[in-house]
Structures are given as structure tokens and as C-alpha cells.
Design a protein around this motif. Structure first.
Motif, short mmCIF file in Angstrom:
data_model
loop_
_atom_site.label_atom_id
_atom_site.label_comp_id
_atom_site.label_asym_id
_atom_site.label_seq_id
_atom_site.Cartn_x
_atom_site.Cartn_y
_atom_site.Cartn_z
N ILE A 14 -8.52 -13.60 0.41
CA ILE A 14 -8.90 -12.44 1.23
C ILE A 14 -8.19 -11.18 0.75
O ILE A 14 -8.81 -10.14 0.51
N GLY A 15 -6.86 -11.26 0.59
CA GLY A 15 -6.12 -10.08 0.15
C GLY A 15 -6.42 -9.70 -1.28
O GLY A 15 -6.60 -8.51 -1.59
N GLY A 16 -6.48 -10.68 -2.17
CA GLY A 16 -6.72 -10.40 -3.58
C GLY A 16 -8.09 -9.80 -3.83
O GLY A 16 -8.24 -8.84 -4.60
N ALA A 17 -9.11 -10.38 -3.22
CA ALA A 17 -10.47 -9.86 -3.41
C ALA A 17 -10.60 -8.45 -2.83
O ALA A 17 -11.26 -7.59 -3.43
N THR A 18 -9.97 -8.21 -1.67
CA THR A 18 -10.02 -6.87 -1.10
C THR A 18 -9.29 -5.88 -2.00
O THR A 18 -9.75 -4.74 -2.20
N ALA A 19 -8.15 -6.30 -2.56
CA ALA A 19 -7.42 -5.43 -3.47
C ALA A 19 -8.24 -5.12 -4.73
O ALA A 19 -8.28 -3.98 -5.20
N ALA A 20 -8.91 -6.14 -5.26
CA ALA A 20 -9.76 -5.91 -6.43
C ALA A 20 -10.83 -4.87 -6.12
O ALA A 20 -11.13 -3.98 -6.94
N TYR A 21 -11.41 -4.95 -4.93
CA TYR A 21 -12.44 -4.01 -4.52
C TYR A 21 -11.87 -2.61 -4.31
O TYR A 21 -12.39 -1.62 -4.85
N THR A 22 -10.77 -2.49 -3.55
CA THR A 22 -10.24 -1.16 -3.24
C THR A 22 -9.69 -0.48 -4.48
O THR A 22 -9.83 0.74 -4.64
N ALA A 24 -10.68 -1.03 -7.69
CA ALA A 24 -11.82 -0.63 -8.53
C ALA A 24 -12.52 0.59 -7.93
O ALA A 24 -12.92 1.51 -8.65
N ARG A 25 -12.62 0.59 -6.63
CA ARG A 25 -13.26 1.71 -5.93
C ARG A 25 -12.47 3.01 -6.11
O ARG A 25 -13.05 4.11 -6.08
N ALA A 26 -11.15 2.86 -6.30
CA ALA A 26 -10.29 4.04 -6.51
C ALA A 26 -10.24 4.46 -7.97
O ALA A 26 -9.48 5.37 -8.34
N GLY A 27 -11.04 3.81 -8.83
CA GLY A 27 -11.11 4.20 -10.23
C GLY A 27 -10.13 3.49 -11.14
O GLY A 27 -9.98 3.88 -12.30
N GLU A 301 -5.47 -5.09 5.32
CA GLU A 301 -4.79 -3.80 5.47
C GLU A 301 -3.87 -3.52 4.28
O GLU A 301 -3.82 -2.39 3.79
N ASP A 302 -3.12 -4.54 3.83
CA ASP A 302 -2.26 -4.37 2.66
C ASP A 302 -3.05 -3.80 1.48
O ASP A 302 -2.60 -2.86 0.81
N ALA A 303 -4.20 -4.40 1.21
CA ALA A 303 -5.00 -4.00 0.06
C ALA A 303 -5.49 -2.56 0.19
O ALA A 303 -5.50 -1.80 -0.79
N VAL A 304 -5.87 -2.17 1.39
CA VAL A 304 -6.34 -0.80 1.61
C VAL A 304 -5.20 0.19 1.39
O VAL A 304 -5.36 1.21 0.69
N LEU A 306 -2.34 -0.29 -0.29
CA LEU A 306 -1.89 -0.31 -1.69
C LEU A 306 -2.76 0.59 -2.55
O LEU A 306 -2.26 1.39 -3.36
N ALA A 307 -4.08 0.48 -2.39
CA ALA A 307 -4.98 1.31 -3.19
C ALA A 307 -4.81 2.79 -2.85
O ALA A 307 -4.85 3.65 -3.75
N GLN A 308 -4.61 3.11 -1.57
CA GLN A 308 -4.39 4.51 -1.19
C GLN A 308 -3.14 5.07 -1.86
O GLN A 308 -3.14 6.19 -2.38
N CYS A 309 -2.05 4.29 -1.84
CA CYS A 309 -0.79 4.76 -2.42
C CYS A 309 -0.92 4.96 -3.92
O CYS A 309 -0.43 5.96 -4.47
N LEU A 310 -1.56 4.02 -4.60
CA LEU A 310 -1.74 4.15 -6.05
C LEU A 310 -2.65 5.32 -6.41
O LEU A 310 -2.46 5.98 -7.43
N ARG A 311 -3.61 5.59 -5.55
CA ARG A 311 -4.54 6.70 -5.80
C ARG A 311 -3.89 8.06 -5.54
O ARG A 311 -4.09 9.00 -6.30
#
Length: 370
Positions: A14-22, A24-27, A301-304, A306-311
Motif C-alpha cells: 500500500i505505501g510503496g505503490a502509493t509512493a511510486a504513484y505520488t 512519478a506524479r511529481a515528476g 499519508e506517508d507517501a503523499v 514524502l512526495a510533497q517534501c521532495l517536490r
């Protein structure tokens, strides 16, 4: 450290797949691997509370989950015969089958441009300071700016980079789970308590047609059961629960393969959740008991975040610090509440009212921004 342009996610749960999506979505160029050769089609259900649905809505995935699952807004308690004792409104959540949620998340990640590969693991992971060099189990070698450890409660990456002191420990309970057709009265999170209050059965809808039931069993140590007797054993354990919801559902359990049993092996790693260019999310960082039905939701939530912070932040180090700072207090509050509920249920004389109050209080807490 520069911004992350290329990331490896180890684990496509669940977390890994969401992270992969978020990601990739963040570029971010995202590569997600999982040791399992195929996505499992076996599994019970999962509850996605209001906070999880808010996170999924933020990344555009709430609608497919709503279409596949069933929304609910009530928490009900019954006696063993099925008589309603208490009903409380809750913020809206949904129940959904785990394999269906996995399909939605992995499909979304692929569609967003993430490379999703199964039957692969990371044989070696070397953090060189300016990059992470990885040798995959098929012999390929690659370098990444960041590696996300989403490899679950028994994470090998956690043990290597964070030390063996963060291994899981047994919380004193195990859960028996099985799927069943959904009766109309299972329209929310439903609990059924034995006459002495020491045993609890839960039911949760996973679609208009289906639900899953779970039974919590206390033990001082891990228990072991013969795999070919699980259907017989679960019926024996639930014989005192005469509620039609439970007995009619048990009548559908005719093979041991329909029953899943899992011990509650838990851990909570103190922040920060990164070491150099290795960062954890989901169960690798915080594997809770399921009483708050929040393990998967917290991973999302973690994945969302994490992607926000990296972006949004200028370099990896700053992004990693911000990620842990934003997540730890929230996760630890829910993790501790869930463990406390687990402990309450192991007391010689359980107090259902106290447990219900803590459950509802933590539901309200989850309404705060992630």
C-alpha cells in the motif's frame, strides 16, 4: 544534496505503490520493485478512514476506491447475540478489499509513469553519499538519488541501515480474518462482544455485496495452528457468538484457505526516518496493531507527504528532515492509541466503554491535517 530526480521504491504494498504513484506524479523518475512475482488476489478487507480518503482525494485516487468499496459513517457495538448496544456516528470512511486497493494503486502508479517490476529485490544497497548504488536480484546495477524502504514490518533495509534494535515485537494478539457476503446490517464498523467481554468479533463492509469478519485472540507468545484446520478452528472459536451475521458468515467458510491468521508484530521507529539517502515509510517505520484500522492509511499519508517534501524543498536532506517532522507526532499518536486499545482488550476485565471513547477520540484526532 541536490533534489531527487531518480528514486527506487523497494516494496509495492500500500505505501510503496502509493509512493511510486505520488513520486512519478511529481515528476520524479520512479522505479518500484517487489519480491513477490505477482500481485496477490488473496486477502481480506481494509478500512480507509476519513483522513485516508482525504489524502487519496488530494492525489486523485479517492473516486476509484469509492467505486470499488463501500462508504460508511457509523461505529456500532453489539452483544454476542447481535443485539445493538451502542451506535455512534463517525467521519465517513470506506471498506475495500485489499487486492482491489492494490490493483488501484499499482495501476495508477504505472499510468503515472512509474516503472513497476515484480519478482525483484535489491541484493545490495550502498549509500555512497551522493548516490545510492543498487544491485538487483536479476543482476542489473543502477544508481539512484534516493531509496525508499517500503518493504514492510520485517524490513531488511531497516535492519541494515537503522540497526537490529528496531525489530518488531509481539503485541499479545493475533487476528483471524475471513470474507463473506454482506448482510444489510453490516453498514459500518461493527463489533460483537462475548458475554464476559473478553472476546471480540468485528465486521466491516468491503463492497455492496461483501464484507470481512475478524476475531482477535490473546496469547502471551506467537501461536501456531495447522494450516489445514483453520476453517474448523475459527468456527470453534466463534461458537459462542450466536449473532446471525457471524454464524451465517461462518457457514460460508468451507475451506481452510478462506481463513487468514496474522500475529500483531509491531514497531515504531523514532524519528528521523532516514539515514543518508535511505528513507522509510509505512510498516517499515511504524507497524501498528489494527485496532485503529490505520496501518494502510498512515502509509498512504506517508507517501503523499514524502512526495510533497521532495517536490517543494530544495534538496534531499531538507526534504527528509521535513518528512519526518511532519509525520512522527501524528503517526505516534495513532500508533500509541491503537496499542492501548490492544492492551485494553487483554485486561482481565475489559471496559468496552473506555475503549470506544479512545477509538472515537482518535478518529477525531485523525481529522487534523496530515
Amino acid at each position: 544534496m541536490k533534489k531527487a530526480k531518480r528514486v527506487l521504491v523497494v516494496g509495492s504494498g500500500i505505501g510503496g505503490a502509493t509512493a511510486a504513484y505520488t513520486l512519478a506524479r511529481a515528476g520524479v523518475e520512479t522505479h518500484c520493485i517487489d519480491i513477490q512475482p505477482t500481485r496477490s488476489t488473496v486477502g481480506s478487507g481494509i478500512c480507509l478512514l476519513h483522513n485516508t480518503m482525504r489524502a487519496l482525494s488530494e492525489i486523485g485516487l479517492a473516486e476509484p476506491c469509492l467505486e470499488s468499496g463501500l462508504k460508511f459513517e457509523v461505529f456500532k457495538q453489539h452483544d454476542a447475540a447481535g443485539n445493538l448496544l451502542m451506535s455512534n456516528p463517525t467521519p465517513p470512511g470506506i471498506g475495500i478489499r485489499r487486492p482491489e486497493l492494490a490493483r488501484i494503486l499499482e495501476t495508477a502508479a504505472s499510468d503515472a509513469g512509474a516503472t513497476m517490476e515484480r519478482g525483484l529485490t535489491a541484493d545490495t544497497v550502498d549509500d555512497r553519499g551522493d548516490r545510492v548504488e543498487v544491485k538487483l536480484s536479476d543482476g542489473r546495477e543502477a544508481a539512484y538519488d534516493l531509496v525508499v524502504a517500503a518493504d514492510g514490518a520485517y524490513s531488511k533495509l531497516r535492519e541494515r541501515f537503522f540497526g537490529s534494535g528496531h525489530r518488531v515485537w509481539f503485541a499479545g494478539q493475533s487476528a483471524w480474518r475471513f470474507n463473506a457476503p454482506r448482510p444489510p446490517e453490516v453498514d459500518g464498523f461493527c463489533l460483537y462482544r462475548s458475554p464476559d467481554g473478553k472476546r471480540t468479533v468485528g465486521a466491516l463492509p468491503t463492497s455492496k455485496e461483501a464484507c470481512y469478519l475478524f476475531f482477535l485472540e490473546n496469547s502471551a507468545q506467537h501461536m501456531h495452528w495447522p494450516d489445514d484446520q483453520l476453517d474448523v478452528l475459527v468456527r470453534e472459536r466463534l461458537a459462542e457468538f450466536t449473532a446471525p451475521v457471524i454464524q451465517d458468515s461462518l457457514a460460508q467458510v468451507t475451506t481452510p484457505q478462506q481463513v487468514l491468521v496474522r500475529p500483531f508484530d509491531v514497531n515504531l521507529v523514532q524519528a528521523p526516518w532516514h539515514r543518508g539517502r535511505i528513507v522509510m515509510l509505512g510498516d517499515s517505520a511504524h507497524s501498528p496493531t489494527p485496532q485503529m484500522t490505520s496501518g494502510g492509511g498512515l502509509a498512504i499519508e506517508d507517501a503523499v507527504v514524502l512526495a510533497q517534501c521532495l517536490r517543494d524543498l530544495p534538496d534531499i536532506e531538507e526534504a527528509m528532515a521535513a518528512y519526518s517532522n511532519r509525520r512522527f507526532e501524528r503517526v505516534s499518536t495513532v500508533w500509541n492509541a491503537s496499542l492501548q486499545l490492544c492492551k485494553y482488550e487483554q485486561e482481565p476485565v475489559p471496559n468496552p466503554q473506555r475503549s470506544a471513547a479512545l477509538l472515537l477520540q482518535t478518529y477525531q484526532y485523525l481529522g487534523q491535517p496530515m
